[in-house]
Design a protein around this motif. Sequence first.
Motif, PDB file in Angstrom:
ATOM      1  N   SER A  67       0.823  -1.204   0.000  1.00 57.87           N
ATOM      2  CA  SER A  67       0.000   0.000   0.000  1.00 57.87           C
ATOM      3  C   SER A  67       0.859   1.257   0.000  1.00 57.87           C
ATOM      4  O   SER A  67       0.630   2.191  -0.771  1.00 57.87           O
ATOM      5  CB  SER A  67      -0.913  -0.014   1.227  1.00 57.87           C
ATOM      6  OG  SER A  67      -1.714   1.134   1.287  1.00 57.87           O
ATOM      7  N   MET A  68       1.869   1.277   0.859  1.00 58.30           N
ATOM      8  CA  MET A  68       2.720   2.463   0.955  1.00 58.30           C
ATOM      9  C   MET A  68       3.603   2.640  -0.274  1.00 58.30           C
ATOM     10  O   MET A  68       3.989   3.756  -0.605  1.00 58.30           O
ATOM     11  CB  MET A  68       3.571   2.401   2.221  1.00 58.30           C
ATOM     12  CG  MET A  68       2.742   2.436   3.508  1.00 58.30           C
ATOM     13  SD  MET A  68       1.487   3.726   3.590  1.00 58.30           S
ATOM     14  CE  MET A  68       2.482   5.192   3.537  1.00 58.30           C
ATOM     15  N   ALA A  69       3.898   1.559  -0.986  1.00 48.71           N
ATOM     16  CA  ALA A  69       4.710   1.637  -2.200  1.00 48.71           C
ATOM     17  C   ALA A  69       3.883   2.012  -3.423  1.00 48.71           C
ATOM     18  O   ALA A  69       4.446   2.312  -4.476  1.00 48.71           O
ATOM     19  CB  ALA A  69       5.413   0.306  -2.446  1.00 48.71           C
ATOM     20  N   SER A  70       2.573   2.024  -3.289  1.00 50.65           N
ATOM     21  CA  SER A  70       1.687   2.342  -4.411  1.00 50.65           C
ATOM     22  C   SER A  70       1.756   3.835  -4.735  1.00 50.65           C
ATOM     23  O   SER A  70       2.255   4.636  -3.932  1.00 50.65           O
ATOM     24  CB  SER A  70       0.247   1.976  -4.054  1.00 50.65           C
ATOM     25  OG  SER A  70      -0.268   2.900  -3.094  1.00 50.65           O
ATOM     26  N   PRO A  71       1.252   4.246  -5.895  1.00 50.30           N
ATOM     27  CA  PRO A  71       1.199   5.682  -6.199  1.00 50.30           C
ATOM     28  C   PRO A  71       0.433   6.482  -5.141  1.00 50.30           C
ATOM     29  O   PRO A  71       0.868   7.570  -4.759  1.00 50.30           O
ATOM     30  CB  PRO A  71       0.497   5.730  -7.561  1.00 50.30           C
ATOM     31  CG  PRO A  71       0.856   4.421  -8.202  1.00 50.30           C
ATOM     32  CD  PRO A  71       0.849   3.430  -7.055  1.00 50.30           C
ATOM     33  N   ALA A  72      -0.672   5.941  -4.629  1.00 51.77           N
ATOM     34  CA  ALA A  72      -1.426   6.625  -3.578  1.00 51.77           C
ATOM     35  C   ALA A  72      -0.599   6.725  -2.301  1.00 51.77           C
ATOM     36  O   ALA A  72      -0.650   7.748  -1.600  1.00 51.77           O
ATOM     37  CB  ALA A  72      -2.745   5.904  -3.308  1.00 51.77           C
ATOM     38  N   GLY A  73       0.164   5.689  -1.998  1.00 51.05           N
ATOM     39  CA  GLY A  73       1.027   5.709  -0.824  1.00 51.05           C
ATOM     40  C   GLY A  73       2.115   6.758  -0.947  1.00 51.05           C
ATOM     41  O   GLY A  73       2.392   7.497   0.000  1.00 51.05           O
ATOM     42  N   GLN A  74       2.725   6.821  -2.101  1.00 50.18           N
ATOM     43  CA  GLN A  74       3.780   7.815  -2.321  1.00 50.18           C
ATOM     44  C   GLN A  74       3.219   9.235  -2.252  1.00 50.18           C
ATOM     45  O   GLN A  74       3.862  10.133  -1.704  1.00 50.18           O
ATOM     46  CB  GLN A  74       4.477   7.578  -3.656  1.00 50.18           C
ATOM     47  CG  GLN A  74       5.356   6.347  -3.638  1.00 50.18           C
ATOM     48  CD  GLN A  74       6.417   6.440  -2.555  1.00 50.18           C
ATOM     49  OE1 GLN A  74       7.244   7.332  -2.546  1.00 50.18           O
ATOM     50  NE2 GLN A  74       6.382   5.503  -1.613  1.00 50.18           N
ATOM     51  N   LYS A  75       2.017   9.429  -2.776  1.00 53.93           N
ATOM     52  CA  LYS A  75       1.380  10.749  -2.724  1.00 53.93           C
ATOM     53  C   LYS A  75       1.122  11.151  -1.274  1.00 53.93           C
ATOM     54  O   LYS A  75       1.346  12.301  -0.893  1.00 53.93           O
ATOM     55  CB  LYS A  75       0.079  10.725  -3.526  1.00 53.93           C
ATOM     56  CG  LYS A  75      -0.523  12.072  -3.751  1.00 53.93           C
ATOM     57  CD  LYS A  75      -1.698  11.980  -4.719  1.00 53.93           C
ATOM     58  CE  LYS A  75      -2.258  13.348  -4.994  1.00 53.93           C
ATOM     59  NZ  LYS A  75      -3.373  13.309  -5.946  1.00 53.93           N
ATOM     60  N   SER A  76       0.669  10.202  -0.479  1.00 54.25           N
ATOM     61  CA  SER A  76       0.409  10.461   0.937  1.00 54.25           C
ATOM     62  C   SER A  76       1.705  10.791   1.679  1.00 54.25           C
ATOM     63  O   SER A  76       1.760  11.749   2.453  1.00 54.25           O
ATOM     64  CB  SER A  76      -0.269   9.234   1.553  1.00 54.25           C
ATOM     65  OG  SER A  76      -0.454   9.415   2.924  1.00 54.25           O
ATOM     66  N   VAL A  77       2.748  10.018   1.439  1.00 54.21           N
ATOM     67  CA  VAL A  77       4.041  10.271   2.080  1.00 54.21           C
ATOM     68  C   VAL A  77       4.616  11.612   1.626  1.00 54.21           C
ATOM     69  O   VAL A  77       5.107  12.401   2.447  1.00 54.21           O
ATOM     70  CB  VAL A  77       5.031   9.119   1.800  1.00 54.21           C
ATOM     71  CG1 VAL A  77       6.441   9.479   2.254  1.00 54.21           C
ATOM     72  CG2 VAL A  77       4.559   7.836   2.483  1.00 54.21           C
TER      73      VAL A  77
END
Length: 97
Positions: A67-77
């Motif tokens: 999840s954190m490696a996904s595009p949404a995860g990267q956007k959140s980070v």
Amino acid sequence: MHDVFVLYNHPDRPQEFDAHYRDVHSPLVNELPKLREFTWGKPSEDDRSYYVVARLTYDSAADAAESMASPAGQKSVDDLANFAGAGVTVLNTTRAG
């Protein structure tokens, strides 16, 4: 179950932090794939070590990592730079039993 706790340090501008967290960051987190539950809040007045504590729940550590490696995860980070300048601590925990 696997939980990711994000502990936010006290910001210099709490009102701006609150508005960004509520209106921008939380919706980004809610877009994370495989996320089972997302909750957050402020510690009680008796324990103000951190300003905000968030809990992200996944079925497994592998799901959390994906999840954190996904595009949404990267956007959140990446969004952390926009409001969490005081820093964060991230704890990954796997529930026993």
